[in-house]
Design an enzyme around this catalytic site. Structure first.
Site, mmCIF file in Angstrom:
data_model
loop_
_atom_site.group_PDB
_atom_site.id
_atom_site.type_symbol
_atom_site.label_atom_id
_atom_site.label_comp_id
_atom_site.label_asym_id
_atom_site.label_seq_id
_atom_site.Cartn_x
_atom_site.Cartn_y
_atom_site.Cartn_z
ATOM 1 N N CYS A 44 1.654 18.951 -17.400
ATOM 2 C CA CYS A 44 2.064 18.261 -18.222
ATOM 3 C C CYS A 44 2.525 19.228 -19.874
ATOM 4 C CB CYS A 44 0.752 17.416 -18.921
ATOM 5 S SG CYS A 44 1.153 15.870 -20.146
ATOM 6 N N GLN B 156 0.714 -1.163 -0.150
ATOM 7 C CA GLN B 156 -0.133 0.067 0.085
ATOM 8 C C GLN B 156 0.837 1.221 0.223
ATOM 9 O OE1 GLN B 156 -3.506 -0.512 2.901
ATOM 10 N NE2 GLN B 156 -2.032 -1.984 3.876
ATOM 11 N N ASN B 157 2.031 1.011 0.087
ATOM 12 C CA ASN B 157 3.117 2.186 0.376
ATOM 13 C C ASN B 157 3.306 2.787 -1.053
ATOM 14 O OD1 ASN B 157 3.096 1.442 2.893
ATOM 15 N ND2 ASN B 157 5.137 0.635 2.896
ATOM 16 N N VAL B 158 3.582 4.011 -0.988
ATOM 17 C CA VAL B 158 3.872 4.821 -2.194
ATOM 18 C C VAL B 158 5.070 5.513 -2.220
ATOM 19 C CG1 VAL B 158 1.266 5.657 -2.442
ATOM 20 C CG2 VAL B 158 2.889 7.175 -1.182
ATOM 21 N N ASP B 159 5.996 5.005 -1.440
ATOM 22 C CA ASP B 159 7.393 5.784 -1.360
ATOM 23 C C ASP B 159 8.426 4.975 -2.166
ATOM 24 O OD1 ASP B 159 8.220 3.341 0.299
ATOM 25 O OD2 ASP B 159 7.632 4.246 2.158
ATOM 26 N N GLY C 135 2.963 -4.240 8.957
ATOM 27 C CA GLY C 135 2.864 -2.659 9.122
ATOM 28 C C GLY C 135 1.786 -2.039 8.680
ATOM 29 N N PRO D 228 3.603 -4.037 15.697
ATOM 30 C CA PRO D 228 3.710 -3.930 17.250
ATOM 31 C C PRO D 228 2.382 -3.733 18.062
ATOM 32 C CG PRO D 228 4.686 -1.921 15.981
ATOM 33 C CD PRO D 228 4.085 -2.882 15.010
ATOM 34 N N HIS E 188 -1.679 1.491 -4.039
ATOM 35 C CA HIS E 188 -2.341 2.918 -3.949
ATOM 36 C C HIS E 188 -1.350 3.976 -4.792
ATOM 37 C CE1 HIS E 188 -4.301 1.775 0.144
ATOM 38 N NE2 HIS E 188 -4.956 1.290 -1.010
HETATM 39 C C1 BJW Z 1 4.585 -0.696 12.245
HETATM 40 C C2 BJW Z 1 5.729 -0.218 12.761
HETATM 41 C C3 BJW Z 1 7.131 -0.816 12.690
HETATM 42 C C4 BJW Z 1 4.192 1.227 13.112
HETATM 43 N N1 BJW Z 1 6.952 -2.171 12.129
HETATM 44 N N2 BJW Z 1 4.610 -1.889 12.054
HETATM 45 C C5 BJW Z 1 -15.807 -0.471 2.444
HETATM 46 C C6 BJW Z 1 -16.117 -0.336 3.811
HETATM 47 C C7 BJW Z 1 -16.042 0.923 4.276
HETATM 48 C C8 BJW Z 1 -15.335 1.821 3.574
HETATM 49 C C9 BJW Z 1 -14.774 1.497 2.176
HETATM 50 C C10 BJW Z 1 -15.097 0.378 1.906
HETATM 51 N N3 BJW Z 1 -14.607 0.342 0.629
HETATM 52 C C11 BJW Z 1 -13.807 1.484 0.303
HETATM 53 C C12 BJW Z 1 -14.264 2.229 1.382
HETATM 54 C C13 BJW Z 1 -13.680 3.732 1.401
HETATM 55 C C14 BJW Z 1 -12.295 3.777 1.758
HETATM 56 C C15 BJW Z 1 -11.885 3.323 2.804
HETATM 57 O O1 BJW Z 1 -11.379 2.140 3.065
HETATM 58 N N4 BJW Z 1 -12.251 3.888 4.148
HETATM 59 C C16 BJW Z 1 -11.797 3.456 5.284
HETATM 60 C C17 BJW Z 1 -10.700 4.183 6.017
HETATM 61 C C18 BJW Z 1 -13.126 3.454 6.298
HETATM 62 N N5 BJW Z 1 -11.508 3.329 0.556
HETATM 63 C C19 BJW Z 1 -11.126 3.918 -0.384
HETATM 64 O O2 BJW Z 1 -11.836 4.767 -0.767
HETATM 65 C C20 BJW Z 1 -10.489 3.084 -1.528
HETATM 66 N N6 BJW Z 1 -11.159 3.084 -2.918
HETATM 67 C C21 BJW Z 1 -12.196 2.228 -3.157
HETATM 68 O O3 BJW Z 1 -12.149 1.130 -2.472
HETATM 69 O O4 BJW Z 1 -12.757 2.497 -4.455
HETATM 70 C C22 BJW Z 1 -14.156 1.843 -4.441
HETATM 71 C C23 BJW Z 1 -14.889 2.634 -3.472
HETATM 72 C C24 BJW Z 1 -15.016 3.863 -3.038
HETATM 73 C C25 BJW Z 1 -15.780 4.282 -2.002
HETATM 74 C C26 BJW Z 1 -16.814 3.397 -1.401
HETATM 75 C C27 BJW Z 1 -16.945 1.886 -1.902
HETATM 76 C C28 BJW Z 1 -15.997 1.712 -2.868
HETATM 77 C C29 BJW Z 1 -9.189 3.834 -1.800
HETATM 78 C C30 BJW Z 1 -8.281 3.923 -0.632
HETATM 79 C C31 BJW Z 1 -7.124 4.775 -0.922
HETATM 80 C C32 BJW Z 1 -6.146 5.021 0.271
HETATM 81 N N7 BJW Z 1 -5.320 6.127 0.114
HETATM 82 C C33 BJW Z 1 -4.182 6.205 0.903
HETATM 83 C C34 BJW Z 1 -3.537 7.572 0.485
HETATM 84 C C35 BJW Z 1 -3.531 8.697 0.603
HETATM 85 C C36 BJW Z 1 -2.713 9.681 0.467
HETATM 86 C C37 BJW Z 1 -1.201 9.517 -0.117
HETATM 87 O O5 BJW Z 1 -0.246 8.503 0.471
HETATM 88 O O6 BJW Z 1 -0.411 10.254 -0.462
HETATM 89 O O7 BJW Z 1 -3.397 5.106 1.228
HETATM 90 S S1 BJW Z 1 -5.197 6.408 2.502
HETATM 91 C C38 BJW Z 1 -3.587 5.796 3.468
HETATM 92 O O8 BJW Z 1 -3.973 4.748 4.085
HETATM 93 C C39 BJW Z 1 -2.663 5.408 2.517
HETATM 94 C C40 BJW Z 1 -2.360 4.029 2.908
HETATM 95 O O9 BJW Z 1 -1.720 3.224 1.891
HETATM 96 C C41 BJW Z 1 -3.517 3.525 3.770
HETATM 97 C C42 BJW Z 1 -3.427 2.410 4.452
HETATM 98 O O10 BJW Z 1 -2.705 2.834 5.701
HETATM 99 P P1 BJW Z 1 -1.582 1.923 6.434
HETATM 100 O O11 BJW Z 1 -0.501 1.595 5.434
HETATM 101 O O12 BJW Z 1 -2.271 0.895 7.074
HETATM 102 O O13 BJW Z 1 -1.035 2.839 7.376
HETATM 103 P P2 BJW Z 1 -1.525 3.402 9.003
HETATM 104 O O14 BJW Z 1 -1.045 4.439 9.318
HETATM 105 O O15 BJW Z 1 -3.010 3.237 9.040
HETATM 106 O O16 BJW Z 1 -1.039 2.234 9.897
HETATM 107 C C43 BJW Z 1 0.389 1.666 10.056
HETATM 108 C C44 BJW Z 1 0.388 0.687 10.835
HETATM 109 O O17 BJW Z 1 1.794 0.431 11.035
HETATM 110 C C45 BJW Z 1 -0.035 0.667 12.390
HETATM 111 O O18 BJW Z 1 -0.929 -0.399 12.499
HETATM 112 C C46 BJW Z 1 1.084 0.540 13.220
HETATM 113 O O19 BJW Z 1 0.761 0.177 14.381
HETATM 114 C C47 BJW Z 1 2.084 -0.162 12.331
HETATM 115 N N8 BJW Z 1 3.610 0.266 12.603
HETATM 116 N N9 BJW Z 1 5.399 1.202 13.278
HETATM 117 C C48 BJW Z 1 5.608 -2.666 11.687
HETATM 118 N N10 BJW Z 1 8.198 -0.402 12.954
#
Ligand code: BJW
Length: 244
Positions: free
Chosen positions: A147, A100-103, A186, A213, A118
């Site tokens: 562009c 899911q990472n964009v980095d 993560g 963690p 993502h």
């Molecule tokens: C460690 C650590 C260490 C710390 N070692 N671990 C169904 C139900 C409800 C809602 C929806 C659904 N389907 C779609 C949705 C809407 C939405 C959604 O999911 N919302 C929820 C939040 C409720 N999803 C979407 O909109 C997606 N689109 C889609 O499904 O289209 C169709 C659709 C749309 C609308 C309705 C229905 C269908 C698109 C999602 C796009 C996500 N984009 C982002 C990026 C944005 C900006 C950017 O980067 O520039 O992606 S959001 C952000 O969250 C980013 C990440 O990839 C993503 C996930 O986050 P991640 O990676 O899990 O990070 P964190 O910070 O949350 O967690 C970090 C973890 O690391 C923690 O657990 C720590 O404990 C751990 N950690 N140190 C290991 N050392």
């Protein structure tokens, strides 16, 4: 037998492995996560910066935020967690990294068999033509960038409310259906559709391992929960001999 030993035993005989990563895997490299006390969403509201509406309203603000993040990520290096995942790609005959990472740090570490669910912060997409080009300028030469055709460029990133690329999601789902072991590292496991992949894998018979963690909504469903930082745990999974 503890969870670490059980996972190592599974991996010792596995031919097909998939890994799903989230922001936590890059945390030890210095990339901020999204949620939690130190997360990006503590200071920046997602709906103001990570939605198509936000971009339409104020492309300059959105690009300023990405320019700042690109500057922060540019000097960072992969950590031992990234390198352990790169090692997995070499070890298992069938392998897919689903990030899911964009980095872009997984690619720097050496992974090639991967899908970026993502998008990628180093890619920009033309809002008129849909063409995607790499852009490594730090800082950006103009904000918002344009562009060659004159239209606005946008970050090639999937924002909330946008669909993931179909072929990318299909590859991820297929590998979750086929793998013997899925390692989920993560991620807070709250953002869909990525959060559903572990359930898909488990239903298809995979052994699901969580590395984090903190407990997440996935923890009670996982076959093994390895509590800790991915930079510490993932290398232990790849050690040849059992030192434990
Ligand atoms: C460690 C650590 C260490 C710390 N070692 N671990 C169904 C139900 C409800 C809602 C929806 C659904 N389907 C779609 C949705 C809407 C939405 C959604 O999911 N919302 C929820 C939040 C409720 N999803 C979407 O909109 C997606 N689109 C889609 O499904 O289209 C169709 C659709 C749309 C609308 C309705 C229905 C269908 C698109 C999602 C796009 C996500 N984009 C982002 C990026 C944005 C900006 C950017 O980067 O520039 O992606 S959001 C952000 O969250 C980013 C990440 O990839 C993503 C996930 O986050 P991640 O990676 O899990 O990070 P964190 O910070 O949350 O967690 C970090 C973890 O690391 C923690 O657990 C720590 O404990 C751990 N950690 N140190 C290991 N050392």
């Amino acid at each position: 037998m503890d969870d670490l030993a059980r996972v190592r035993e599974r991996l010792a005989i596995a031919k097909s492995v998939a890994v799903l990563t989230g922001a936590g895997v890059s945390a030890e490299s210095g990339v901020p996560t999204f949620r939690g006390p130190q997360g990006l969403w503590r200071n920046f509201r997602p709906e103001e910066l990570a939605t198509p509406d936000a971009f339409e309203r104020d492309p300059k603000l959105v690009w300023e935020w990405y320019d700042w993040r690109r500057g922060l990520i540019a000097p960072l290096k992969p950590n031992p967690g990234h390198y352990a995942i790169a090692e997995m790609e070499k070890r298992f005959p069938e392998f897919l990294l689903i990030t899911q990472n964009v980095d872009g740090l997984h690619r720097v570490a050496g992974n090639a068999k991967m899908v970026e669910l993502h998008g990628n912060i180093w890619h920009a997409r033309c809002t008129a033509e849909g063409t995607v080009r790499e852009n490594r300028d730090v800082p950006l030469k103009e904000i918002p960038p344009r562009c060659r055709c004159g239209a606005l460029l946008r970050p090639h990133i999937v924002w909330f409310g946008e669909s993931l690329e179909e072929d990318v999601l299909e590859k991820a789902v297929n590998s979750c259906k086929r793998c013997e072991v899925l390692i989920v590292a993560g991620t807070s496991s709250v953002v869909q559709p990525a959060a559903s992949l572990a359930g898909i894998a488990r239903e298809a018979g995979a052994f699901v391992v969580e590395v984090n963690p903190e407990e997440t909504p996935l923890t009670p469903m996982a076959d093994a929960y390895l509590q800790g930082a991915s930079g510490l745990i993932l290398p232990q999974l790849m050690m040849k001999e059992n030192h434990g």
